[in-house]
Write an enzyme that holds these catalytic residues in place. Structure first.
Site, PDB file in Angstrom:
ATOM      1  N   CYS A 182      17.321   2.780  22.927  1.00  0.00           N
ATOM      2  CA  CYS A 182      16.222   2.702  23.842  1.00  0.00           C
ATOM      3  C   CYS A 182      16.906   2.620  25.168  1.00  0.00           C
ATOM      4  CB  CYS A 182      15.507   1.362  23.569  1.00  0.00           C
ATOM      5  SG  CYS A 182      16.353  -0.177  23.808  1.00  0.00           S
ATOM      6  N   THR A 183      16.124   1.913  26.048  1.00  0.00           N
ATOM      7  CA  THR A 183      16.659   1.877  27.437  1.00  0.00           C
ATOM      8  C   THR A 183      17.684   1.075  27.825  1.00  0.00           C
ATOM      9  OG1 THR A 183      14.412   3.130  28.117  1.00  0.00           O
ATOM     10  CG2 THR A 183      15.852   2.125  29.718  1.00  0.00           C
ATOM     11  N   GLY A 184      17.174  -0.369  27.742  1.00  0.00           N
ATOM     12  CA  GLY A 184      18.150  -1.319  28.135  1.00  0.00           C
ATOM     13  C   GLY A 184      18.930  -2.129  26.920  1.00  0.00           C
ATOM     14  N   ASN A 185      18.620  -1.871  25.746  1.00  0.00           N
ATOM     15  CA  ASN A 185      19.214  -2.650  24.545  1.00  0.00           C
ATOM     16  C   ASN A 185      19.060  -3.960  24.667  1.00  0.00           C
ATOM     17  OD1 ASN A 185      22.539  -2.876  23.364  1.00  0.00           O
ATOM     18  ND2 ASN A 185      20.696  -2.126  22.251  1.00  0.00           N
ATOM     19  N   THR A 186      17.895  -4.441  25.040  1.00  0.00           N
ATOM     20  CA  THR A 186      17.444  -5.992  24.954  1.00  0.00           C
ATOM     21  C   THR A 186      16.395  -6.265  24.224  1.00  0.00           C
ATOM     22  OG1 THR A 186      16.485  -5.759  27.163  1.00  0.00           O
ATOM     23  CG2 THR A 186      18.556  -6.440  27.226  1.00  0.00           C
ATOM     24  N   CYS A 187      15.485  -5.144  23.941  1.00  0.00           N
ATOM     25  CA  CYS A 187      14.254  -5.246  23.135  1.00  0.00           C
ATOM     26  C   CYS A 187      14.118  -4.610  22.002  1.00  0.00           C
ATOM     27  CB  CYS A 187      13.093  -4.908  24.127  1.00  0.00           C
ATOM     28  SG  CYS A 187      12.879  -5.880  25.645  1.00  0.00           S
ATOM     29  N   ARG A 188      13.670  -3.201  22.040  1.00  0.00           N
ATOM     30  CA  ARG A 188      13.487  -2.328  21.066  1.00  0.00           C
ATOM     31  C   ARG A 188      14.751  -2.209  20.230  1.00  0.00           C
ATOM     32  NH1 ARG A 188      10.482   2.249  24.677  1.00  0.00           N
ATOM     33  NH2 ARG A 188      12.199   1.794  25.756  1.00  0.00           N
ATOM     34  N   ASP A 226       7.665   0.063  25.313  1.00  0.00           N
ATOM     35  CA  ASP A 226       8.479  -0.986  25.666  1.00  0.00           C
ATOM     36  C   ASP A 226       7.866  -2.062  26.020  1.00  0.00           C
ATOM     37  OD1 ASP A 226      10.704  -2.316  26.706  1.00  0.00           O
ATOM     38  OD2 ASP A 226      11.451  -0.822  28.241  1.00  0.00           O
TER      39      ASP A 226
END
Length: 145
Positions: free
Chosen positions: A7-13, A112
């Protein structure tokens, strides 16, 4: 088979997808058949997962609290068999970086949830669970658990 969730930030999805996928494999007794991890295209290395991502996963018996974000590296492109991305844009970026299109799995767009309330994260978790079931069904028969 080695699968990297991106994903984008690797903190959620992507950490949610990784945790949910590990649970899915455990339920099917197939942990030994797969290696998986997650990374972000713009991740800040070492960042903890979103609090609501942790809470939403905990509700279904998945613990991602110890996860720490990491940025996708050029070496990852050769080290993984498949990339499960959250959006077509993530897939496009991976292709532009040199990943083979055949190694990129794009489910329906997974929005997101960053900054959303717990219900937004629950909806994301549930969508990811459905996408992961579909993903497993799309694998070649010999790779399915």
């Amino acid at each position: 088979m080695k699968i990297l969730f991106v994903c984008t930030g690797n903190t959620c999805r992507s950490p949610m997808a990784e945790g949910l996928f590990r649970q899915l494999l455990a339920q099917r007794g197939a942990e030994a058949s797969f290696a998986c991890a997650s990374a972000g295209l713009s991740a800040v290395n070492g960042a903890p997962p979103s609090e609501n991502a942790v809470l939403a996963c905990r509700e279904v018996g998945v613990d991602i609290a110890a996860h720490r974000a990491r940025r996708l590296s050029a070496g990852d492109l050769d080290n993984w068999d498949l990339f499960f991305v959250m959006t077509a844009t993530h897939g496009y970026i991976l292709e532009q970086a040199g990943a083979s299109a055949q190694k990129i799995y794009v489910p329906q767009n997974v929005a997101d949830p960053f900054g959303g309330d717990l219900n937004v994260y629950r909806a994301c978790r549930d969508q990811l669970s459905a996408c992961l079931e579909e993903f497993l069904g799309s694998l070649p028969q010999e790779a399915r658990p």
